[in-house]
Design an enzyme around this catalytic site. Sequence first.
Site: not given
Ligand SMILES: NC(=O)C1=CN([C@@H]2O[C@H](COP(=O)(O)OP(=O)(O)OC[C@H]3O[C@@H](n4cnc5c(N)ncnc54)[C@H](O)[C@@H]3O)[C@@H](O)[C@H]2O)C=CC1
Ligand SMILES: CCCCCC(=O)/C=C/[C@H]1C=CC(=O)[C@@H]1CCCCCCC(=O)O
Length: 278
Positions: A14, A151
């Site tokens: 979404a 997480y």
């Molecule tokens: N935003 C970040 O910094 C990072 C995100 N990720 C991963 O990327 C993926 C997407 O995250 P984002 O787009 O950032 O988050 P977001 O919060 O913008 O989007 C996540 C989507 O998943 C949906 N969702 C949550 N629970 C659900 C459920 N039970 N069933 C179906 N849908 C559900 C939400 O409604 C939302 O639309 C996640 O797996 C997250 O862990 C990985 C690294 C960094």
């Molecule tokens: C380089 C440091 C970045 C730490 C903060 C960050 O950007 C975290 C982001 C998280 C949000 C959702 C995720 O899945 C991300 C995890 C990334 C972890 C990075 C950790 C890096 C470090 O410990 O230096």
Amino acid sequence: MELSGRGVFLTGGAQGIGRAITTALLDKGAKVLFCDVNADIGKATEAELQKQCGADNVMFQQCDVTNADQLKAAFDQAVTKFGAVEICCNNAGIMDETIWEKMLAINTTAQIRGSQIALDHMRRDKGGRGGVIVNTVSIAGLIPCHWFPAYCASKHAVVGYTTSWARNPMAGAMGVRWCCLCPVSVNTDMMTSLQEDQIFDMDNFRERAADTMLQPEEVVQAFMRLVEDSDNNGAILEVWRGKGATYRKRQLVDMDGVSNPMVVDNPSQTSLKPSDVK
Ligand SMILES: NC(=O)C1=CN([C@@H]2O[C@H](COP(=O)(O)OP(=O)(O)OC[C@H]3O[C@@H](n4cnc5c(N)ncnc54)[C@H](O)[C@@H]3O)[C@@H](O)[C@H]2O)C=CC1
Ligand SMILES: CCCCCC(=O)/C=C/[C@H]1C=CC(=O)[C@@H]1CCCCCCC(=O)O
């Protein structure tokens, strides 16, 4: 892998990274069914994307990925609509240490279940067309993170699961590739709506995250590399701000599938082609 006309199933589409991936896949001519637990945002996104890309090419289904029946029904709907699903993106995720059991159910159990449903459908040795399964993990799946231990655990588990399937000796016969997409922080609702109690040491986290924040479109470029490069399997693709995407690990494969894997750890080796594998 040519994307035009391929059927795609994606969770958590979404908004955020899932929406950005959906949009990019549609731009390349793929057909996408995305699901999400949030019906309001899901329907609004569906309406916008149908207007941009054609009503027959994209469809939303409300689904809570922790509900096994709903997840299977949503996947089956994609198969019915597109004839087959050849790309599965298990992407839905949350970050909230206060509800860590629910977080594990969404980030880990549902990604495993979604992968299993996709594998059963795709495997060539059981009549499927083959395909690729991309699980949205995180850099937190590769290194310890003191801000969010649960997480971090939820993401490490998915890396173990995904790369283990990639090493299956039957991989060639199954014709299914497995990839982990591992970005650092991304500018989405997950980051912008994060509340004080959802993780530990929030002030420190905000400082670090702000310096490293990617835009969803940068993550999409990395995702496309995983999907389009049919030469890899078991790929762990890291995405850092300023450095672009770098393979931490992948296996090079034969053009016809996923046989003769060779593990490549050194990013300088990643231009190798299957013909280079002895
Ligand atoms: N935003 C970040 O910094 C990072 C995100 N990720 C991963 O990327 C993926 C997407 O995250 P984002 O787009 O950032 O988050 P977001 O919060 O913008 O989007 C996540 C989507 O998943 C949906 N969702 C949550 N629970 C659900 C459920 N039970 N069933 C179906 N849908 C559900 C939400 O409604 C939302 O639309 C996640 O797996 C997250 O862990 C990985 C690294 C960094
Ligand atoms: C380089 C440091 C970045 C730490 C903060 C960050 O950007 C975290 C982001 C998280 C949000 C959702 C995720 O899945 C991300 C995890 C990334 C972890 C990075 C950790 C890096 C470090 O410990 O230096």
